[in-house]
Write a protein that holds these residues in place. Sequence first.
Motif, PDB file in Angstrom:
ATOM      1  N   GLY A 219       0.796  -1.225   0.000  1.00  0.00           N
ATOM      2  CA  GLY A 219       0.000   0.000   0.000  1.00  0.00           C
ATOM      3  C   GLY A 219       0.829   1.276   0.000  1.00  0.00           C
ATOM      4  N   LEU A 220       2.101   1.171  -0.383  1.00  0.00           N
ATOM      5  CA  LEU A 220       2.937   2.372  -0.376  1.00  0.00           C
ATOM      6  C   LEU A 220       2.861   3.138  -1.690  1.00  0.00           C
ATOM      7  N   LYS A 221       2.402   2.465  -2.740  1.00  0.00           N
ATOM      8  CA  LYS A 221       2.145   3.183  -3.986  1.00  0.00           C
ATOM      9  C   LYS A 221       0.922   2.559  -4.649  1.00  0.00           C
ATOM     10  N   PRO A 222       0.229   3.324  -5.481  1.00  0.00           N
ATOM     11  CA  PRO A 222      -0.957   2.748  -6.126  1.00  0.00           C
ATOM     12  C   PRO A 222      -0.573   1.666  -7.140  1.00  0.00           C
ATOM     13  N   GLN A 223      -1.502   0.776  -7.390  1.00  0.00           N
ATOM     14  CA  GLN A 223      -1.255  -0.242  -8.417  1.00  0.00           C
ATOM     15  C   GLN A 223      -1.351   0.414  -9.780  1.00  0.00           C
ATOM     16  N   THR A 224      -0.373   0.132 -10.635  1.00  0.00           N
ATOM     17  CA  THR A 224      -0.437   0.684 -11.994  1.00  0.00           C
ATOM     18  C   THR A 224       0.001  -0.403 -12.964  1.00  0.00           C
ATOM     19  N   ASP A 225      -0.104  -0.084 -14.253  1.00  0.00           N
ATOM     20  CA  ASP A 225       0.393  -1.053 -15.232  1.00  0.00           C
ATOM     21  C   ASP A 225       1.772  -0.631 -15.746  1.00  0.00           C
ATOM     22  N   ALA A 226       2.503   0.148 -14.937  1.00  0.00           N
ATOM     23  CA  ALA A 226       3.841   0.586 -15.368  1.00  0.00           C
ATOM     24  C   ALA A 226       4.744  -0.624 -15.599  1.00  0.00           C
ATOM     25  N   LYS A 227       5.611  -0.495 -16.580  1.00  0.00           N
ATOM     26  CA  LYS A 227       6.483  -1.616 -16.949  1.00  0.00           C
ATOM     27  C   LYS A 227       7.937  -1.312 -16.638  1.00  0.00           C
ATOM     28  N   VAL A 228       8.673  -2.373 -16.456  1.00  0.00           N
ATOM     29  CA  VAL A 228      10.128  -2.262 -16.362  1.00  0.00           C
ATOM     30  C   VAL A 228      10.697  -2.917 -17.613  1.00  0.00           C
ATOM     31  N   TRP A 229      11.403  -2.138 -18.409  1.00  0.00           N
ATOM     32  CA  TRP A 229      12.012  -2.657 -19.640  1.00  0.00           C
ATOM     33  C   TRP A 229      13.523  -2.785 -19.430  1.00  0.00           C
ATOM     34  N   ALA A 230      14.092  -3.896 -19.842  1.00  0.00           N
ATOM     35  CA  ALA A 230      15.553  -4.004 -19.785  1.00  0.00           C
ATOM     36  C   ALA A 230      16.068  -4.432 -21.158  1.00  0.00           C
ATOM     37  N   PHE A 231      16.891  -3.580 -21.736  1.00  0.00           N
ATOM     38  CA  PHE A 231      17.497  -3.868 -23.041  1.00  0.00           C
ATOM     39  C   PHE A 231      18.892  -4.420 -22.799  1.00  0.00           C
ATOM     40  N   ILE A 232      19.112  -5.640 -23.209  1.00  0.00           N
ATOM     41  CA  ILE A 232      20.422  -6.238 -22.942  1.00  0.00           C
ATOM     42  C   ILE A 232      20.990  -6.892 -24.205  1.00  0.00           C
ATOM     43  N   GLY A 233      22.288  -7.151 -24.163  1.00  0.00           N
ATOM     44  CA  GLY A 233      22.938  -7.763 -25.320  1.00  0.00           C
ATOM     45  C   GLY A 233      22.861  -9.279 -25.231  1.00  0.00           C
ATOM     46  N   ASP A 234      22.977  -9.938 -26.382  1.00  0.00           N
ATOM     47  CA  ASP A 234      22.956 -11.408 -26.340  1.00  0.00           C
ATOM     48  C   ASP A 234      24.231 -11.943 -25.692  1.00  0.00           C
ATOM     49  N   GLY A 235      25.354 -11.267 -25.955  1.00  0.00           N
ATOM     50  CA  GLY A 235      26.592 -11.687 -25.299  1.00  0.00           C
ATOM     51  C   GLY A 235      26.495 -11.496 -23.790  1.00  0.00           C
ATOM     52  N   GLU A 236      25.803 -10.461 -23.400  1.00  0.00           N
ATOM     53  CA  GLU A 236      25.652 -10.141 -21.981  1.00  0.00           C
ATOM     54  C   GLU A 236      24.987 -11.272 -21.198  1.00  0.00           C
ATOM     55  N   THR A 237      24.194 -12.072 -21.896  1.00  0.00           N
ATOM     56  CA  THR A 237      23.477 -13.125 -21.175  1.00  0.00           C
ATOM     57  C   THR A 237      24.407 -14.214 -20.665  1.00  0.00           C
ATOM     58  N   ASP A 238      25.680 -14.186 -21.069  1.00  0.00           N
ATOM     59  CA  ASP A 238      26.633 -15.138 -20.496  1.00  0.00           C
ATOM     60  C   ASP A 238      26.962 -14.810 -19.042  1.00  0.00           C
ATOM     61  N   GLU A 239      26.733 -13.560 -18.642  1.00  0.00           N
ATOM     62  CA  GLU A 239      27.016 -13.199 -17.251  1.00  0.00           C
ATOM     63  C   GLU A 239      26.043 -13.949 -16.342  1.00  0.00           C
ATOM     64  N   PRO A 240      26.547 -14.574 -15.292  1.00  0.00           N
ATOM     65  CA  PRO A 240      25.635 -15.321 -14.416  1.00  0.00           C
ATOM     66  C   PRO A 240      24.506 -14.462 -13.849  1.00  0.00           C
ATOM     67  N   GLU A 241      24.791 -13.198 -13.586  1.00  0.00           N
ATOM     68  CA  GLU A 241      23.737 -12.347 -13.020  1.00  0.00           C
ATOM     69  C   GLU A 241      22.599 -12.138 -14.019  1.00  0.00           C
ATOM     70  N   ALA A 242      22.910 -12.221 -15.307  1.00  0.00           N
ATOM     71  CA  ALA A 242      21.887 -11.904 -16.308  1.00  0.00           C
ATOM     72  C   ALA A 242      20.742 -12.907 -16.261  1.00  0.00           C
ATOM     73  N   LEU A 243      21.062 -14.174 -16.128  1.00  0.00           N
ATOM     74  CA  LEU A 243      20.021 -15.196 -16.157  1.00  0.00           C
ATOM     75  C   LEU A 243      19.758 -15.785 -14.778  1.00  0.00           C
ATOM     76  N   GLY A 244      20.592 -15.423 -13.823  1.00  0.00           N
ATOM     77  CA  GLY A 244      20.547 -16.080 -12.511  1.00  0.00           C
ATOM     78  C   GLY A 244      19.273 -15.865 -11.734  1.00  0.00           C
ATOM     79  N   ALA A 245      18.513 -14.839 -12.052  1.00  0.00           N
ATOM     80  CA  ALA A 245      17.323 -14.551 -11.238  1.00  0.00           C
ATOM     81  C   ALA A 245      16.037 -14.667 -12.049  1.00  0.00           C
ATOM     82  N   ILE A 246      16.122 -15.264 -13.235  1.00  0.00           N
ATOM     83  CA  ILE A 246      14.917 -15.231 -14.082  1.00  0.00           C
ATOM     84  C   ILE A 246      13.788 -16.108 -13.521  1.00  0.00           C
ATOM     85  N   THR A 247      14.141 -17.109 -12.732  1.00  0.00           N
ATOM     86  CA  THR A 247      13.052 -17.925 -12.163  1.00  0.00           C
ATOM     87  C   THR A 247      12.240 -17.114 -11.164  1.00  0.00           C
TER      88      THR A 247
END
Length: 893
Positions: A219-247
């Motif tokens: 209840g600290l902010k109203p519900q909205t349909d705001a989006k978070v967009w992340a533009f990343i490189g295909d090579g970047e996906t080799d970084e463990p952090e890039a895919l490590g939290a997708i689940t």
Amino acid sequence: MNNGGPAKPVGTDEVEIREWEESLDSVLTDEGPEAAGNILERLRQRAQLAGVPTAFTANTPYANTIPPRLQPLFPGDQEIERRIKSLIRWNALAMVVRANRVEHNIGGHISTYASAATLFEVGFNHFFRAHTDQFEGDIVYFQGHASPGVYARAFLEGRLSVGQLENFRRELKPGGGLSSYPHPWLMPDFWEFPTVSMGLSPIMAIYQARFNRYLEDRGLKPQTDAKVWAFIGDGETDEPEALGAITLAARERLDNLIFVVNCNLQRLDGPVRGNGKIIQELEAVFRGAGWNVIKVIWGSDWDPILERDTEGLLVQRMGEIVDGEYQKFSVESGAYIRQHFFGSDPRLLKLVEEIHDEPLRKLRLGGHDPRKVYAAYRAAVEHQGSPTVVLARTIKGYGLGEIGEGKNITHQQKKLNEDELREFRSRFGIPISDDDCADAPFYRPPEDSPEIQYLRARRQELGGYVPSRTVRAKPLQLAEHDELFREFLEGSEGREVSTTMVFVSMLRKLMRDPEIGKLIVPIVPDEARTFGMESLFRQVGIYSSVGQLYEPVDVHTLLYYKEAKNGQILEEGITEAGSVSSFIAAGSAYATHGLNIIPFFIFYSMFGLQRINDLIWASADMRCRGFLLGGTSGRTTLAGEGLQHQDGNSHVLALPIPTLRAYDPAFAYEMAVIIKDGIRRMYQENESLFYYITVMNEPYAMPSMPPNADEGILKGMYRFRASENKKSTLRAQLFGSGAILREALKAQEILEEKFKVAADVWSVTSYKELYRDGSEVERWNLLHSSEKPRVPYVTQCLANAPGVFVAATDYLKVLPNLVSRWMPRRVASLGTDGFGRSEGRAALRDFFEVDSRFIAFATLVELQREGKVDSSAVQKAIKELDIDLEKPNPLTS
Ligand SMILES: Cc1ncc(C[n+]2csc(CCOP(=O)(O)OP(=O)(O)O)c2C)c(N)n1
Ligand SMILES: [Mg+2]
């Protein structure tokens, strides 16, 4: 027996297959894709139950996820958007080329933005909503080294001047310049999220999207349909952090999150997966994790060809080719593509027989086709129930032609000669003459041109400009909150507690506070019990977006494991990288959401700065606020755990981070003073700071605060206990920190009783603060040599402090050595350099030579150096204190 030819596998009878396919086609036409999907799923289950081996695959064919008939109409003016994009391409290129003409090797990237231009522009023209009074705005993480494109657009928007573009990567020029990559520290009105350390933006984006939900659920902010967009490189996906939290993103059903992976098949050195297919690999990974995957591989030019391919041969062929070969097609002629791609089967050749070589070469890919990209984004923003990843096929260096398109060297390409500039100019139709072209001038059409009008109108429609950073939170107006901290200033009346326990009761109290309680966000990576925080589980609950769907096993106990939709604790599980990403989202909420969120992220100190310092660096860049607590810290204070756990490093690792205040408090009141002042500075004075405070698990009685100690605690040192013996001629100053302060106090007694040395004991709460002050003063004196020199705080403290100096810390000796040159005399430094051991505290402090015995011994040796005692006193100390002179060196053993 077969008679020569290869045996035909069973179940491959063409007529039979065709019948099955036709049945599917008719369901599709009559009842639609959902019905067809249901039937296929039923068939799959039936086959599985009947023992049919159905191979698992998370992949779909190497084709666009959205077929042309489901593609929405493109709502924009495609021609004018193309012209705008061309102008941005030109200016982005000109920025890099010009910068490198002025100063060789200043760097910059052309080819990344060249590949990402359509992916960005469709977002800018149709999707990225800015923050307004009515709407919180979408959050966009831009691929860091595509920044020239973002600047070039801001230039067309009239937000950046020619002068600023001129000074790309030359930020120190008069009037300022533009930072190489997105850095909120350097451009605090422009960039919001630092992204150029590869892999960090994907994980930060995931936790940002999750944190947005957390704020809504609490209840600290109203519900909205705001989006978070992340533009990343295909090579970047080799970084463990890039895919490590997708689940996590899928588990939390973060349909407010969209990844766009710019699949240009190349990274810096060469192909991302020369021998494989990065798009298919990522599809399987994301689908397996539960994401909605939208592949945008082929542009509209391919639609009619695919339509003619009634047998599915083309899609099959597309699936056979490895990325290294695709990259080759991107640099080869139409004839080559005809021969090597379509030439594998006469039926394929037939599909393109009417297309000439040149158009064949130019068949556009999905990521360069606004209609395809628009369709993907529209589907992504409308999708519900899971996050979406758009895998968009592009060409690295698109438009650079001979000098870079698809070449392995393209990432580093930053210089173009006159002819190359002219070619690029002509290809994109930039109205610059042949003569002028050589200069690579910036070009912005007049204000009333259709391009500028269109671009402005689009942005107006979407609420304003992106990116743009504003601090929306008003400073906290806190009533006097001394009361909150008073009990900690008064000591524990003999009760033995650890500083961790003190911190937890402080946190509990803060969370009960009617003013700031709700703003506190405790974050733990599965260590709450380690730190004795389980009492908070029940008090404020653990955040869970679905509440608690089970009866916890310990429900009958007082401190049961309570999950709740409005739970306040972020219990992140075993992920320090994830937890610090939550810290970043929370610590920047004062800007992103206009909320003065106060995060307290407590972690096992060895797994903090040592493990995730790049993310902590990013949080500093982002001007994050909040508290990092290094729990169970100290090389000799954490008994038993050994080499991997015992932290004697983190205060050294905290040194390079400019906005991080680092403290190693020994007592409850020190911590109270630091946290109280931290809240004041960060949330009332709006300073861009954050705090690192180490807390220990060694219980001891907490004394009450000596009068007027506040200032010293905050500045880094104060005299905790002076010797009562004012007559002795043998004098010493002992500097202790954190848990080792008590060793210094014991040494004070030993010295007094056994050796008649009168020693004062100082608590050094922060060597980093002392160092900062000393360097600041030194610099001022350098630049103001004709004025009365200023005196560092350490020097002031010790000006009249008699005797020899001995410092002992549970961290590296380098900490006291950092400030030794501002001490009036030399200092003997004791510290814990080396690998930890599994042992008890006493043995560890003996091993690392930081216990009271070694402090007393070092004091006597220093006194001997000064000629105040003779060698017999040192010999006596060796004997009485049982000092083993031949013991192994902890640094090297
Ligand atoms: C952690 C980290 N390691 C290395 C780099 C250096 N670096 C910058 S761009 C790049 C290649 C990027 O390839 P990709 O992610 O495929 O992006 P593209 O430019 O192809 O779109 C590298 C290695 C970096 N910025 N961050
Ligand atoms: Mg790439």
